[in-house]
Design a protein around this motif. Sequence first.
Motif, PDB file in Angstrom:
ATOM      1  N   ALA A  50       0.819  -1.220   0.000  1.00 29.39           N
ATOM      2  CA  ALA A  50       0.000   0.000   0.000  1.00 29.39           C
ATOM      3  C   ALA A  50       0.850   1.266   0.000  1.00 29.39           C
ATOM      4  CB  ALA A  50      -0.933  -0.011   1.202  1.00 29.39           C
ATOM      5  N   LEU A  51       1.874   1.300   0.834  1.00 24.71           N
ATOM      6  CA  LEU A  51       2.644   2.536   0.971  1.00 24.71           C
ATOM      7  C   LEU A  51       3.517   2.823  -0.246  1.00 24.71           C
ATOM      8  CD1 LEU A  51       3.569   2.408   4.742  1.00 24.71           C
ATOM      9  CD2 LEU A  51       1.787   3.760   3.621  1.00 24.71           C
ATOM     10  N   VAL A  52       4.155   1.817  -0.789  1.00 25.74           N
ATOM     11  CA  VAL A  52       4.984   2.057  -1.976  1.00 25.74           C
ATOM     12  C   VAL A  52       4.117   2.608  -3.107  1.00 25.74           C
ATOM     13  CG1 VAL A  52       6.355   0.913  -3.774  1.00 25.74           C
ATOM     14  CG2 VAL A  52       6.788   0.420  -1.362  1.00 25.74           C
ATOM     15  N   PHE A  53       2.925   2.071  -3.264  1.00 28.82           N
ATOM     16  CA  PHE A  53       2.011   2.580  -4.293  1.00 28.82           C
ATOM     17  C   PHE A  53       1.559   4.008  -3.970  1.00 28.82           C
ATOM     18  CE2 PHE A  53      -2.311   3.188  -5.921  1.00 28.82           C
ATOM     19  CZ  PHE A  53      -2.072   3.037  -7.276  1.00 28.82           C
ATOM     20  N   LEU A  61       7.187   6.831  -5.232  1.00 30.05           N
ATOM     21  CA  LEU A  61       8.582   7.192  -4.994  1.00 30.05           C
ATOM     22  C   LEU A  61       9.385   7.346  -6.287  1.00 30.05           C
ATOM     23  CD1 LEU A  61       9.146   4.673  -2.082  1.00 30.05           C
ATOM     24  CD2 LEU A  61       8.666   7.107  -1.890  1.00 30.05           C
ATOM     25  N   ILE A  62      10.408   8.186  -6.208  1.00 26.30           N
ATOM     26  CA  ILE A  62      11.345   8.373  -7.320  1.00 26.30           C
ATOM     27  C   ILE A  62      12.253   7.157  -7.440  1.00 26.30           C
ATOM     28  CG2 ILE A  62      13.300   9.751  -8.133  1.00 26.30           C
ATOM     29  CD1 ILE A  62      12.024  12.151  -6.656  1.00 26.30           C
ATOM     30  N   ARG A  63      12.745   6.679  -6.321  1.00 27.16           N
ATOM     31  CA  ARG A  63      13.668   5.543  -6.268  1.00 27.16           C
ATOM     32  C   ARG A  63      13.079   4.447  -5.387  1.00 27.16           C
ATOM     33  NH1 ARG A  63      18.929   8.457  -6.393  1.00 27.16           N
ATOM     34  NH2 ARG A  63      18.952   9.301  -8.501  1.00 27.16           N
ATOM     35  N   GLU A  64      13.719   3.304  -5.424  1.00 28.75           N
ATOM     36  CA  GLU A  64      13.264   2.170  -4.613  1.00 28.75           C
ATOM     37  C   GLU A  64      13.434   2.457  -3.129  1.00 28.75           C
ATOM     38  OE1 GLU A  64      14.944  -1.567  -5.702  1.00 28.75           O
ATOM     39  OE2 GLU A  64      14.430  -1.306  -7.822  1.00 28.75           O
ATOM     40  N   GLY A 110       1.795  13.141   4.578  1.00 28.94           N
ATOM     41  CA  GLY A 110       1.023  12.387   5.570  1.00 28.94           C
ATOM     42  C   GLY A 110      -0.126  13.183   6.131  1.00 28.94           C
ATOM     43  N   PRO A 111      -0.893  12.613   6.996  1.00 27.55           N
ATOM     44  CA  PRO A 111      -0.666  11.335   7.649  1.00 27.55           C
ATOM     45  C   PRO A 111      -1.001  10.159   6.725  1.00 27.55           C
ATOM     46  CG  PRO A 111      -2.714  12.263   8.449  1.00 27.55           C
ATOM     47  CD  PRO A 111      -2.105  13.275   7.527  1.00 27.55           C
ATOM     48  N   TRP A 112      -0.392   9.012   7.030  1.00 27.55           N
ATOM     49  CA  TRP A 112      -0.554   7.808   6.242  1.00 27.55           C
ATOM     50  C   TRP A 112      -1.232   6.735   7.083  1.00 27.55           C
ATOM     51  CZ3 TRP A 112       0.367   8.649   1.327  1.00 27.55           C
ATOM     52  CH2 TRP A 112       1.236   9.672   0.972  1.00 27.55           C
ATOM     53  N   ALA A 113      -1.922   5.838   6.397  1.00 28.81           N
ATOM     54  CA  ALA A 113      -2.591   4.742   7.085  1.00 28.81           C
ATOM     55  C   ALA A 113      -2.355   3.445   6.316  1.00 28.81           C
ATOM     56  CB  ALA A 113      -4.086   5.014   7.197  1.00 28.81           C
ATOM     57  N   VAL A 114      -2.360   2.350   7.053  1.00 27.94           N
ATOM     58  CA  VAL A 114      -2.258   1.015   6.481  1.00 27.94           C
ATOM     59  C   VAL A 114      -3.512   0.264   6.896  1.00 27.94           C
ATOM     60  CG1 VAL A 114      -0.947  -1.131   6.480  1.00 27.94           C
ATOM     61  CG2 VAL A 114       0.257   1.059   6.644  1.00 27.94           C
TER      62      VAL A 114
END
Length: 191
Positions: A65-68, A72-75, A103-107
Amino acid sequence: MSGEHSRSLSPFHRDPSPPSPEPPDDLVLTLDDETEDLLDSQAELVLVGRVLESKSYRQQAVTDALVFAWNLIREIQITPMAHHQFIFQFNHLLDVQNVLDGGPWAVTANLLILEPWNTTDRWDFTHVDFWVHFKGIPPELLHLELGFQLRKKLGSPKSVMLIQGSRASSPQAFLRCRISMDIRKPLKDTL
C-alpha cells in the motif's frame, strides 16, 4: 557470532535521564551493530514507523500500500521490526520529504506514525502531522493571522493556507492548517 552485540531500542522511552525500569521485552527493538552503523550513516534517508493497530493487517500490506501511495522516485527498503514497527530506508532525499509532507498515512485504516532516524535511537511515536480545516468562519475574519492563532490551540503549528474557490458552483473559503498533534490527547471538534 563471536564478539557481536546488539543495542536495544525502546520506542517509548522519551528522556534518557532519569533512569527508568527496562521496558518489557515485547517493546524492545534489537539491531545488530552493522545494521545500526549503516542506518546512522544514512540518517537523513531513514524513517522509523509504527502502525497503531486498531484493525488487523498483514505486514505485506505496509509494503504494497505505501509504496504505491508514496509514488517514490527511487526504490525503498522496508524492514519489519517487532511490534508493528518498520524501518523505511529511502534512496532519495526528495522521497523522504514528500512522504513526511504528504502524511498522515494509514495502512488498512491503521495510523502510521513516522519519525526521522536519530542517533539517540529513541522514538516516542506520539506526534503526527495532520491537515485541519477550519470552516464556517465569517468572511470578514478569514485571514491567515486567524489561522496562525487557531492552529496553536490544537498543537505545534507547521503551516497555514487560505483556501478560496468554488466547488460544484458553490463558493468556498476556509483555512487549512498543518498541525503536529499529540495523539495521546483527545481530538477537539470545536474551538
